[in-house]
Design a protein around this motif. Structure first.
Motif, PDB file in Angstrom:
ATOM      1  N   ASP A 150       0.845  -1.186   0.000  1.00 31.08           N
ATOM      2  CA  ASP A 150       0.000   0.000   0.000  1.00 31.08           C
ATOM      3  C   ASP A 150       0.892   1.252   0.000  1.00 31.08           C
ATOM      4  OD1 ASP A 150      -1.676   2.132   0.578  1.00 31.08           O
ATOM      5  OD2 ASP A 150      -2.794   1.090   2.125  1.00 31.08           O
ATOM      6  N   PRO A 151       0.760   2.119  -1.008  1.00 30.77           N
ATOM      7  CA  PRO A 151       1.625   3.304  -1.077  1.00 30.77           C
ATOM      8  C   PRO A 151       1.414   4.268   0.086  1.00 30.77           C
ATOM      9  CG  PRO A 151      -0.132   3.429  -2.714  1.00 30.77           C
ATOM     10  CD  PRO A 151      -0.157   2.047  -2.151  1.00 30.77           C
ATOM     11  N   GLY A 152       0.315   4.109   0.800  1.00 35.04           N
ATOM     12  CA  GLY A 152       0.067   4.972   1.941  1.00 35.04           C
ATOM     13  C   GLY A 152       0.791   4.548   3.206  1.00 35.04           C
ATOM     14  N   VAL A 153       1.449   3.371   3.170  1.00 36.25           N
ATOM     15  CA  VAL A 153       2.163   2.876   4.345  1.00 36.25           C
ATOM     16  C   VAL A 153       3.439   3.682   4.559  1.00 36.25           C
ATOM     17  CG1 VAL A 153       3.407   0.904   5.322  1.00 36.25           C
ATOM     18  CG2 VAL A 153       1.240   0.546   4.144  1.00 36.25           C
ATOM     19  N   ASP A 154       3.642   4.140   5.783  1.00 34.94           N
ATOM     20  CA  ASP A 154       4.882   4.833   6.143  1.00 34.94           C
ATOM     21  C   ASP A 154       5.897   3.766   6.532  1.00 34.94           C
ATOM     22  OD1 ASP A 154       6.953   6.216   7.534  1.00 34.94           O
ATOM     23  OD2 ASP A 154       5.592   7.880   7.934  1.00 34.94           O
ATOM     24  N   MET A 155       6.793   3.419   5.613  1.00 32.53           N
ATOM     25  CA  MET A 155       7.692   2.297   5.835  1.00 32.53           C
ATOM     26  C   MET A 155       8.650   2.553   6.994  1.00 32.53           C
ATOM     27  SD  MET A 155       6.670   0.000   3.876  1.00 32.53           S
ATOM     28  CE  MET A 155       7.960  -1.140   4.350  1.00 32.53           C
ATOM     29  N   GLU A 156       9.051   3.807   7.175  1.00 32.06           N
ATOM     30  CA  GLU A 156       9.963   4.104   8.276  1.00 32.06           C
ATOM     31  C   GLU A 156       9.276   3.848   9.618  1.00 32.06           C
ATOM     32  OE1 GLU A 156      13.065   7.567   9.762  1.00 32.06           O
ATOM     33  OE2 GLU A 156      11.989   7.772   7.860  1.00 32.06           O
ATOM     34  N   TYR A 157       8.028   4.274   9.741  1.00 32.46           N
ATOM     35  CA  TYR A 157       7.310   4.049  10.991  1.00 32.46           C
ATOM     36  C   TYR A 157       6.921   2.580  11.151  1.00 32.46           C
ATOM     37  CZ  TYR A 157       7.044   8.734  12.872  1.00 32.46           C
ATOM     38  OH  TYR A 157       7.375   9.933  13.448  1.00 32.46           O
ATOM     39  N   LEU A 158       6.713   1.893  10.046  1.00 32.97           N
ATOM     40  CA  LEU A 158       6.433   0.464  10.139  1.00 32.97           C
ATOM     41  C   LEU A 158       7.648  -0.277  10.673  1.00 32.97           C
ATOM     42  CD1 LEU A 158       4.437  -1.836   9.572  1.00 32.97           C
ATOM     43  CD2 LEU A 158       5.439  -2.020   7.284  1.00 32.97           C
ATOM     44  N   LEU A 159       8.833   0.107  10.202  1.00 32.35           N
ATOM     45  CA  LEU A 159      10.064  -0.506  10.710  1.00 32.35           C
ATOM     46  C   LEU A 159      10.226  -0.226  12.195  1.00 32.35           C
ATOM     47  CD1 LEU A 159      12.785  -1.918  10.382  1.00 32.35           C
ATOM     48  CD2 LEU A 159      13.745   0.261   9.594  1.00 32.35           C
ATOM     49  N   TRP A 160      10.043   1.032  12.589  1.00 32.68           N
ATOM     50  CA  TRP A 160      10.165   1.373  14.008  1.00 32.68           C
ATOM     51  C   TRP A 160       9.120   0.642  14.837  1.00 32.68           C
ATOM     52  CZ3 TRP A 160      14.127   3.036  16.433  1.00 32.68           C
ATOM     53  CH2 TRP A 160      15.051   3.876  15.822  1.00 32.68           C
ATOM     54  N   SER A 161       7.914   0.513  14.331  1.00 31.00           N
ATOM     55  CA  SER A 161       6.862  -0.193  15.077  1.00 31.00           C
ATOM     56  C   SER A 161       7.239  -1.647  15.319  1.00 31.00           C
ATOM     57  CB  SER A 161       5.529  -0.121  14.317  1.00 31.00           C
ATOM     58  OG  SER A 161       5.072   1.205  14.215  1.00 31.00           O
ATOM     59  N   THR A 162       7.856  -2.258  14.305  1.00 31.38           N
ATOM     60  CA  THR A 162       8.306  -3.641  14.471  1.00 31.38           C
ATOM     61  C   THR A 162       9.388  -3.736  15.532  1.00 31.38           C
ATOM     62  OG1 THR A 162       7.807  -4.076  12.130  1.00 31.38           O
ATOM     63  CG2 THR A 162       9.241  -5.645  13.264  1.00 31.38           C
ATOM     64  N   LEU A 163      10.351  -2.815  15.500  1.00 29.46           N
ATOM     65  CA  LEU A 163      11.408  -2.811  16.517  1.00 29.46           C
ATOM     66  C   LEU A 163      10.832  -2.580  17.906  1.00 29.46           C
ATOM     67  CD1 LEU A 163      14.172  -0.744  14.673  1.00 29.46           C
ATOM     68  CD2 LEU A 163      14.158  -3.208  15.081  1.00 29.46           C
ATOM     69  N   TRP A 164       9.896  -1.623  18.026  1.00 23.03           N
ATOM     70  CA  TRP A 164       9.286  -1.359  19.329  1.00 23.03           C
ATOM     71  C   TRP A 164       8.602  -2.616  19.864  1.00 23.03           C
ATOM     72  CZ3 TRP A 164       6.613   3.481  16.912  1.00 23.03           C
ATOM     73  CH2 TRP A 164       7.538   4.525  16.832  1.00 23.03           C
ATOM     74  N   CYS A 165       7.851  -3.286  18.998  1.00 24.82           N
ATOM     75  CA  CYS A 165       7.116  -4.483  19.430  1.00 24.82           C
ATOM     76  C   CYS A 165       8.062  -5.601  19.858  1.00 24.82           C
ATOM     77  CB  CYS A 165       6.207  -4.981  18.304  1.00 24.82           C
ATOM     78  SG  CYS A 165       4.745  -3.983  18.025  1.00 24.82           S
TER      79      CYS A 165
END
Length: 212
Positions: A150-165
């Motif tokens: 999805d082009p609306g996905v913020d990949m940088e925040y998705l990466l950080w969210s994965t690290l946070w989790c």
């Protein structure tokens, strides 16, 4: 843990990694490291320098381990379908999760930093986070260009969210129905967390036609 050095220096790095991960940089002294390693302070500083230099050596090792893990997940991976894109994302997640299971000191060290440990050592996030972000973004670029992500996905925040989790779960675990805290060294807890993370990321990215 594997360091390039042998003998006393490797012993010192191993002990320092364990203590920095358990207590944090600020709460760990050179004398504690020396005592745990069975050496005197003079030997520690001769072999590795100051506490700051020793900490930097430990964090360099952590960074190289993280990069090696991500390269293993991304190199040579074709992305010519939504299914391949989804499989690549799962490999990236699994490689980091498995790294944290095998080396719990890795997320522990980063969690300490997130809590302002070693706040006077300011350059590490800039030095280490950029190569990791670029590696993941480069690996996923074909999937984004093909419209599989999805082009609306913020990949940088998705990466950080994965690290946070992953980092947060590795340190805090989860409470079961009896109020007992269970961690990812429990195979069933790890299985459920992995499946949950896969599904969460899959639904965020919304791969067309690919099952989670």
């Amino acid at each position: 843990m594997t360091f390039a050095d042998g003998g006393q220096r490797e012993l010192i790095l191993r002990v320092a990694t364990r203590l920095f991960a358990a207590l944090g940089y600020d709460a760990t002294s050179i004398s504690q490291i020396a005592e745990a390693a069975g050496l005197d302070v003079a030997t520690i500083t001769q072999q590795t320098g100051s506490k700051r230099e020793l900490y930097l050596a430990v964090m360099d090792w952590v960074h190289e381990m993280e990069l090696a893990s991500l390269r293993k997940a991304t190199e040579g991976a074709p992305v010519t379908s939504p299914e391949q894109a989804a499989a690549l994302v799962r490999r990236i997640i699994d490689q980091y999760l498995d790294l944290c299971v095998t080396h719990p000191e890795v997320p522990a060290l980063w969690m300490h930093r997130w809590l302002s440990d070693a706040s006077d050592v300011t350059e590490l996030e800039r030095r280490y986070s950029q190569p990791i972000r670029e590696l993941v973004k480069s690996a996923l670029a074909p999937a984004m260009a093909s419209g599989y992500i999805d082009p609306g996905v913020d990949m940088e925040y998705l990466l950080w969210s994965t690290l946070w989790c992953v980092n947060g779960f590795s340190q805090s675990g989860v409470l079961d129905e009896h109020g007992n805290r269970r961690y990812m060294d429990d195979p069933e807890v790890l299985r459920r967390f992995r499946a949950h993370l896969h599904r969460t990321i899959h639904r965020t990215v919304t791969f067309p036609g690919a099952s989670p």
